[in-house]
Design a protein around this motif. Structure first.
Motif, mmCIF file in Angstrom:
data_model
loop_
_atom_site.group_PDB
_atom_site.id
_atom_site.type_symbol
_atom_site.label_atom_id
_atom_site.label_comp_id
_atom_site.label_asym_id
_atom_site.label_seq_id
_atom_site.Cartn_x
_atom_site.Cartn_y
_atom_site.Cartn_z
ATOM 1 N N SER A 12 -24.061 38.990 -2.448
ATOM 2 C CA SER A 12 -23.594 38.612 -1.115
ATOM 3 C C SER A 12 -24.800 38.270 -0.262
ATOM 4 O O SER A 12 -25.903 38.764 -0.488
ATOM 5 C CB SER A 12 -22.795 39.751 -0.461
ATOM 6 N N ARG A 14 -26.614 35.144 2.723
ATOM 7 C CA ARG A 14 -26.677 33.754 3.164
ATOM 8 C C ARG A 14 -28.105 33.255 3.025
ATOM 9 O O ARG A 14 -29.064 33.969 3.326
ATOM 10 C CB ARG A 14 -26.235 33.639 4.626
ATOM 11 N N PRO A 55 -28.839 39.413 4.184
ATOM 12 C CA PRO A 55 -27.535 40.089 4.086
ATOM 13 C C PRO A 55 -26.550 39.483 5.067
ATOM 14 O O PRO A 55 -26.940 39.026 6.153
ATOM 15 C CB PRO A 55 -27.864 41.547 4.447
ATOM 16 N N ALA A 56 -25.292 39.480 4.710
ATOM 17 C CA ALA A 56 -24.270 38.907 5.596
ATOM 18 C C ALA A 56 -24.215 39.628 6.938
ATOM 19 O O ALA A 56 -23.799 39.046 7.941
ATOM 20 C CB ALA A 56 -22.912 38.959 4.908
ATOM 21 N N SER A 57 -24.657 40.883 6.972
ATOM 22 C CA SER A 57 -24.605 41.669 8.209
ATOM 23 C C SER A 57 -25.890 41.575 9.028
ATOM 24 O O SER A 57 -26.033 42.274 10.028
ATOM 25 C CB SER A 57 -24.335 43.137 7.876
ATOM 26 N N ALA A 58 -26.835 40.731 8.626
ATOM 27 C CA ALA A 58 -28.109 40.635 9.347
ATOM 28 C C ALA A 58 -27.877 40.179 10.780
ATOM 29 O O ALA A 58 -27.105 39.251 11.029
ATOM 30 C CB ALA A 58 -29.044 39.665 8.633
ATOM 31 N N PRO A 59 -28.527 40.811 11.771
ATOM 32 C CA PRO A 59 -28.330 40.424 13.174
ATOM 33 C C PRO A 59 -29.010 39.099 13.482
ATOM 34 O O PRO A 59 -29.891 38.635 12.757
ATOM 35 C CB PRO A 59 -28.987 41.574 13.944
ATOM 36 N N GLN A 60 -28.591 38.487 14.586
ATOM 37 C CA GLN A 60 -29.211 37.252 15.046
ATOM 38 C C GLN A 60 -30.655 37.541 15.457
ATOM 39 O O GLN A 60 -30.919 38.471 16.219
ATOM 40 C CB GLN A 60 -28.434 36.683 16.231
ATOM 41 N N TYR A 94 -24.508 28.386 6.409
ATOM 42 C CA TYR A 94 -23.219 29.052 6.236
ATOM 43 C C TYR A 94 -22.286 28.162 5.409
ATOM 44 O O TYR A 94 -22.145 26.973 5.692
ATOM 45 C CB TYR A 94 -22.580 29.344 7.596
#
Length: 217
Positions: A12, A14, A55-60, A94
């Motif tokens: 998982s 990006r 990771p898909a949860s990485a912050p901006q 994305y």
């Protein structure tokens, strides 16, 4: 950055590319200089490493504090201009925005777009500095920001970045087939007010002794 560099995807995440953004403050010339002596423009977007997976949860990401730099080799010379480098940003690709990335590739000159804002907390000669917020390769991202009246500038993307983008688009973008045009005879009939019109095939008859009209049968 090596051309056609495209990392092997994990389970998982990006694909992303770390970048630094160079903003230029230059003097305004002409009558406008009375009200606005300076203006900020995007000077360049510089890849600072090889593509990687986030990771898909990485912050901006948030841009680091600016560092004044000299003009880049080959950059146009602007009298009186100063350049500021912001590190810490990355460009993310994305899968659900493959169409926006494809549209960038199909343009005459694929480019980076940078959305930036004047930051009242960071001043230069008592004036707010331009601070980049997000860098993207998506045509759709840039369009949304412009529609929201945000400041957005663009610079050409280097060939290696274009090839990285092309590899991603080739894997994830699917051109939607053109829909068959509905024949004119299938279009619903409407009156002059746009309301649907009902058509009856029954003959209109007047019954014996009837003073009004009605449907026979």
């Amino acid at each position: 950055m090596q051309e056609s560099s495209y990392p092997t995807p994990p389970a998982s995440g990006r694909p992303a590319l770390d970048v630094a953004v160079v903003m230029r403050r230059e003097p305004v010339t002409g009558p406008m200089a009375r009200w606005q002596p300076w203006r900020w423009v995007l000077a360049d977007v510089l890849p600072t490493g090889e593509p990687r997976w986030l990771p898909a949860s990485a912050p901006q990401p948030v841009a680091a504090a600016p560092v004044e730099v000299q003009p880049l080799p080959g950059a146009p010379e602007v009298a009186g201009a100063r350049y500021w480098l912001y590190e810490g940003l990355h460009v993310t690709l994305y899968r659900d925005d493959a169409e926006g990335l494809y549209l960038n590739l199909e343009s005459p000159q694929p480019c980076f777009w940078v959305f930036w804002r004047a930051d009242e907390e960071q001043l230069l000669d008592d004036e707010p500095m331009a601070v980049p917020q997000i860098a993207t390769l998506s045509y759709h991202d840039a369009g949304r920001w412009l529609d929201a009246q945000e400041r957005v500038d663009q610079v050409p993307a280097p060939p290696a970045v274009v090839e990285w983008l092309r590899a991603f688009v080739a894997e994830h973008h699917q051109i939607e087939p053109k829909r068959r045009k509905r024949p004119e005879s299938f279009k619903p009939l409407t009156d002059r007010f746009g309301q649907p019109v009902r058509i009856s095939t029954q003959k209109f008859q007047r019954g014996p002794g009837s003073s009004g009209g009605g449907h026979g049968g």
